[in-house]
Enzyme design. Structure first.
Site, PDB file in Angstrom:
ATOM      1  N   ASP A 101       0.844  -1.190   0.000  1.00 40.27           N
ATOM      2  CA  ASP A 101       0.000   0.000   0.000  1.00 40.27           C
ATOM      3  C   ASP A 101       0.884   1.246   0.000  1.00 40.27           C
ATOM      4  OD1 ASP A 101      -3.228   0.538   0.954  1.00 40.27           O
ATOM      5  OD2 ASP A 101      -1.813   2.215   1.142  1.00 40.27           O
ATOM      6  N   GLN A 105     -14.586   1.947   1.088  1.00 38.43           N
ATOM      7  CA  GLN A 105     -13.822   1.597  -0.113  1.00 38.43           C
ATOM      8  C   GLN A 105     -13.591   2.847  -0.951  1.00 38.43           C
ATOM      9  OE1 GLN A 105     -15.644  -1.477  -2.523  1.00 38.43           O
ATOM     10  NE2 GLN A 105     -13.949  -1.510  -3.996  1.00 38.43           N
ATOM     11  N   HIS A 126     -10.007  -5.576  -3.611  1.00 35.87           N
ATOM     12  CA  HIS A 126      -8.711  -5.745  -2.948  1.00 35.87           C
ATOM     13  C   HIS A 126      -8.928  -6.141  -1.503  1.00 35.87           C
ATOM     14  CE1 HIS A 126      -9.918  -1.502  -2.577  1.00 35.87           C
ATOM     15  NE2 HIS A 126      -9.307  -1.502  -1.391  1.00 35.87           N
TER      16      HIS A 126
HETATM   17  P1  AMP Z   1      -9.736   1.180   0.205  1.00 32.83           P
HETATM   18  O1  AMP Z   1      -9.923   2.456   0.982  1.00 32.83           O
HETATM   19  O2  AMP Z   1     -10.109  -0.065   0.982  1.00 32.83           O
HETATM   20  O3  AMP Z   1     -10.408   1.252  -1.152  1.00 32.83           O
HETATM   21  O4  AMP Z   1      -8.178   1.029  -0.010  1.00 32.83           O
HETATM   22  C1  AMP Z   1      -7.496   1.605  -1.076  1.00 32.83           C
HETATM   23  C2  AMP Z   1      -6.045   1.607  -0.694  1.00 32.83           C
HETATM   24  O5  AMP Z   1      -5.283   1.845  -1.867  1.00 32.83           O
HETATM   25  C3  AMP Z   1      -5.645   2.683   0.316  1.00 32.83           C
HETATM   26  O6  AMP Z   1      -5.120   2.081   1.496  1.00 32.83           O
HETATM   27  C4  AMP Z   1      -4.602   3.513  -0.430  1.00 32.83           C
HETATM   28  O7  AMP Z   1      -3.551   3.935   0.403  1.00 32.83           O
HETATM   29  C5  AMP Z   1      -4.125   2.525  -1.484  1.00 32.83           C
HETATM   30  N1  AMP Z   1      -3.568   3.128  -2.697  1.00 32.83           N
HETATM   31  C6  AMP Z   1      -4.037   4.191  -3.394  1.00 32.83           C
HETATM   32  N2  AMP Z   1      -3.256   4.430  -4.471  1.00 32.83           N
HETATM   33  C7  AMP Z   1      -2.277   3.476  -4.447  1.00 32.83           C
HETATM   34  C8  AMP Z   1      -1.159   3.190  -5.283  1.00 32.83           C
HETATM   35  N3  AMP Z   1      -0.886   3.912  -6.400  1.00 32.83           N
HETATM   36  N4  AMP Z   1      -0.355   2.134  -4.960  1.00 32.83           N
HETATM   37  C9  AMP Z   1      -0.618   1.406  -3.853  1.00 32.83           C
HETATM   38  N5  AMP Z   1      -1.657   1.622  -3.033  1.00 32.83           N
HETATM   39  C10 AMP Z   1      -2.474   2.642  -3.316  1.00 32.83           C
END
Ligand code: AMP
Ligand code: ZN
Length: 114
Positions: A30, A94, A100
């Protein structure tokens, strides 16, 4: 480039700190870690959320959790404990609309989440 962030990472169009890639699943760190270990496990094919994966392809859902279990062991958090989270939809928190599972560990995690 895909309009979906995680499809773009899966395609290699956006860089990711990729730890695992199988035929159908990948895992990367992440970008904004909430714990010492914070890894995202995704299906390479686009699904909107984890329940959609489970309903469409239970074996793919199983593969996601199999990869998560292997990574928990690789990160040394299989015995100390860890958390698997699948935020789903708006009230579930989300923010990225590609299925994910979060693997979190390496510190004591509070409950319930905020
Ligand atoms: P969610 O809030 O469950 O949809 O989680 C989305 C996650 O994606 C968050 O923890 C973000 O920090 C992560 N995220 C957003 N952009 C990226 C990226 N480019 N690479 C890796 N993780 C990311
Ligand atoms: Zn996608």
């Amino acid at each position: 480039m895909s309009e979906c962030l995680f499809c773009a990472i899966a395609a290699g169009d956006i860089p990711g700190d990729v730890l695992v890639r199988t035929d159908r699943v990948m895992a990367f760190r992440d970008i904004d870690p909430k714990a010492p270990t914070h890894i995202l496990i995704i299906p390479i094919e686009h699904y909107d959320d984890v329940p959609s994966v489970a309903l469409a392809d239970a074996s793919l859902a199983g593969e996601i959790f199999e990869v998560a279990a292997g990574l928990a062991a690789a990160e040394g958090i299989d015995q100390t404990g860890h958390r698997l989270v699948a935020n789903t939809g708006q009230q579930g928190g989300q923010t990225v609309g590609h299925a994910h599972v979060h693997l979190l560990g390496g510190r004591s995690l509070g409950w319930p989440p905020g």
